[in-house]
Every structure is written in C-alpha cells, then in structure tokens.
Design a protein around this motif. Sequence first.
Motif, PDB file in Angstrom:
ATOM      1  N   GLY A 157      -2.368   2.331  -7.648  1.00 29.74           N
ATOM      2  CA  GLY A 157      -2.984   2.821  -6.422  1.00 29.74           C
ATOM      3  C   GLY A 157      -3.773   4.094  -6.640  1.00 29.74           C
ATOM      4  N   GLY A 211      -8.602  -6.614 -11.872  1.00 29.78           N
ATOM      5  CA  GLY A 211      -8.533  -5.609 -10.817  1.00 29.78           C
ATOM      6  C   GLY A 211      -9.370  -4.388 -11.143  1.00 29.78           C
ATOM      7  N   LEU A 245      -5.825  -6.359  -3.054  1.00 27.87           N
ATOM      8  CA  LEU A 245      -5.032  -6.508  -4.266  1.00 27.87           C
ATOM      9  C   LEU A 245      -3.565  -6.511  -3.857  1.00 27.87           C
ATOM     10  N   ARG A 257      -3.525   2.083   1.006  1.00 26.22           N
ATOM     11  CA  ARG A 257      -2.544   1.897  -0.075  1.00 26.22           C
ATOM     12  C   ARG A 257      -1.130   1.918   0.460  1.00 26.22           C
ATOM     13  N   ILE A 262      -7.098   3.257  -8.267  1.00 25.53           N
ATOM     14  CA  ILE A 262      -8.032   2.694  -7.292  1.00 25.53           C
ATOM     15  C   ILE A 262      -8.621   3.795  -6.420  1.00 25.53           C
ATOM     16  N   THR A 293     -12.605  -2.839  -8.960  1.00 21.51           N
ATOM     17  CA  THR A 293     -12.670  -1.467  -8.449  1.00 21.51           C
ATOM     18  C   THR A 293     -13.900  -0.727  -8.936  1.00 21.51           C
ATOM     19  N   HIS A 297      -4.602  -2.055  -1.233  1.00 20.78           N
ATOM     20  CA  HIS A 297      -3.762  -2.292  -2.400  1.00 20.78           C
ATOM     21  C   HIS A 297      -2.304  -2.107  -2.039  1.00 20.78           C
TER      22      HIS A 297
END
Length: 470
Positions: free
Chosen positions: A226, A205, A143, A242, A229, A209, A219
């Motif tokens: 973040g 998105g 992402l 992340r 996720i 997830t 991400h």
Amino acid sequence: MSVQSQAPSLLDAQEGASITIVSPVDGTEVGTLPGTAREQVALAVSLARTVQPEWAATSPADRGAALRRAAAALRDGARELAELNTRETGKPFSDSLGGIEAGISTLEQYAELGPVHRGLSLRGAVTATDYTVAEPRGVAVLLTPWNDPVAVAAGLIGAALVTGNTVIHKPSERCPHVGELLGRLLQPSFPDGVLTTLTGGAEVGQMITMETDVDVFAHVGSSATGARIARAAVLTGAHVIRENGGNDPLIVDADVDPVWAAGQAALGAFANAGQICTSVERIYVHRDIAEPFLAALTEEARTRTASGSFPPLVDRRMRDAVDAQVSEAIRAGARCLAGGAVPEGPGAHYPATVLADCTGTMTVMTEETFGPVAPVTVVDTFDEGLRLAAAGPYGLAASVLTGSIAHAQRAIAGLAVGTVKVNAVFGGAPGGSAQPRGISGAGFGYGPELLDEFALVKVVHISSPPQGGA
C-alpha cells in the motif's frame, strides 16, 4: 492474463509469465494461468479510458441494473467459485460460500445506493442556488487480496462501477483462478471494456501503478504494498484508497468472564487461521484473570487444531513467515502453551498457537503475523493494557472486553484506529464503513462512504440574470 472483454487487441497481446498455484489443503496443483505483459496493461488502461465517458453518461439507475445482473450471475456461479476458492486458498467451503454471498449482497446494495447517491444544496440569495454534483473519477484500478477475495472485490467493483468509473481488477497472485472466474462471471453484465480482469504476479501490480492514465487506485493488502502504491500515485496524481495491514490489539479487563473472553480471543485470533484483516494479533489480559484465561485459550487452540476442519494458511511461504515469528518469540522467552510447530504432511497447515509471556520487543507483538497465533502479555492494570495496545504504527482496528463503561469510553478515546469493537471481536451493522489510520491505510473502504471515494464533487452556482434592459 485473463481479459474479460471482447477487445481483440487485448486478447491477442503477448502473454507474460505464468502463475502455477498449488493447493494449501493437500499440495495438489490447482492450475496454471498466463501472466500479463506490459503491453496488455497499457492496452487495458487505454480501453478503460476510451469507454469511460459513455459508461459515465449511462444513468445511475441503468448502472445499478447492471450490478443487479452481475449479482445474479455471481449467485448462479457461487458454488463453483466457492469450491475453487477452497482449493486455491484453503478457506473452508462454508466460509468461501459465505464470502461469495456477502459479495452478492454488496453488489445488490450498491445497485440500490448508486442511484440515490446525491449531492448537497446551499441557499444563498433568494434568486441563486448552489449545489454539488458527484461525478466519476474516471479509470479505477482495484488490487484485491486472497483472504476474502470475492467479498472484497465485489465491494470495490460495485462502488466503482455504479458511480460511473471503469474498472481494471487485479486479483491477488495467490488466488488468480478465483479472480479470473469472478471476472468471467461478472463481465457480461457490462459493456465491453467497463470491467477488465488482469491476472499476474506482483510485477503486474507494479506495472499498473506506473500507468499515468489511472485516476484512482483501491488497494486491500499489505502495508508495504500500500505504501508503494501511495508513493507511485504522488507522481501520477491518482487518488488512493487503502485498507492495509493491521496489528489489532485485544484488551481483556479484570471484570469479565475469563472463559468467555478466551472464546472471543480464540475467535479473533484463529478464525480463517488468523488470515482476516481485523484478526486479533496481540492480547493484553489483566493479571487478575490471566491464569484461567490462558488455560481456556489454550484449550480453545487445541480443540480447533484437533477438529480436523482447521484451515491451512494460504501457502507454505506464508506458513514459513508465521513460524519464523513464533520461533523468534520462543527463543526470546515466550512460553508456547499450544501449537507452535510445523506439522508433517502435505499442504500449508499450521496449528492454532498460544504464546504467553510475550514482550513488546517480539515481532509477533509489533508486526502483523496473519496466522493462527495468539500472543499474550499479562498487565497489572487496564490503563497499562490500553497504553500498550495504543502503541505502534498500525491503526486498523482494536477490541476491548470489559464490563466498565468508563474503561470502554477511555479505550474508544485512546485508541487511534479506524474501528473500536467493545465486547465482540467481530461484527458490525450492515453497510458500515471505517477509515484506517497510520500505516493501515487511508480512506473509507466500505459502505455508502465508498461511493464518495470513487467520485469527484463539482460545485454549481446558478444566479438569475438582471431584470429589464438598458
């Protein structure tokens, strides 16, 4: 939705809500792309899972060769992609082209690094050997953001693919046309299903997830996204990489040239209209040079705004958020020395802004602004500046301008961030990497270390059988 594979089941799936993008440069419509339905997300993950074992069985050298073909295709489409990036996000054409060239170089770099990504060996008994083997995690969902969409995506795509993972790429909903074209350029270099691009809004998105058959999420974007996720991955067991928001401080010591320091501060705060992950977000300047520093920084801001080439923010929603932080600071007592007002006219332009007399209670000092704003606090000592710079939950990067090695060393030790930059707000060696801290993320995001993030380590122990018979 854009699906860069030949799978009919994906191409024929029901489309979701469309996205229309308006250029932040002049307010004209860039175009409309269909979104992605939940069924399409599930089909994309299923296809990636199906083809992943065969891709993992492909030799690293052949995977690297595919990346080199992808880099060549990206080079052929660079100008078209850069022009689209400029229209869709407002990033100046030269900067857009520079980001694409960086993406090409990154793909080529991983094409070379992948085949030499090696394990470790440990010798125990004379007749035994221990070693490690790197294996792909499986299905990787990437992402990526809008502020440098090609360079960031190319790095993650290159590292994930060369280590044997299959990839589903979800570009930002603020630049879906750039993400769709990038996918069209890169996908033909790989077997069907190895690289799939899904366009859509934040809901897409969120759907991805929730998929339980994804092995790793990478991400780059806001800390709030973040964190969501990371929480979702706790339930699915996926690994998470992340690089998220930052509130990067700049400390300006008493012994530096204030005009030079102002130039560095302006570069850090105003480049790409402040829309860089490691932009300077807050400034602590020593009182001894504060007056000339602020004068020079104000002049830098006015010159950039008046240049006619200062880029807009990505959209009016982002501009409203930036202006809200600036207005709040002014109401709370900050002095606006330059900028600070929404201009008339089309697009999403906002002037380079300098705020003096900022305090630690202002949102512009405590949160990521992601706009062309330089908020300044005057401090009486270097240690005061260091203490204030070290405060807060973010941990992406920090910069220090000083002629004192002792002060530089104290800052390096005292700032809990992934990157400390001394006497340069931007820069770094090719292939560098960093680990964000706090709410700024986790895991290595670039460099050779990113290959390790996309791989699992298997330990092998081999011993000789007993000699002789019964």
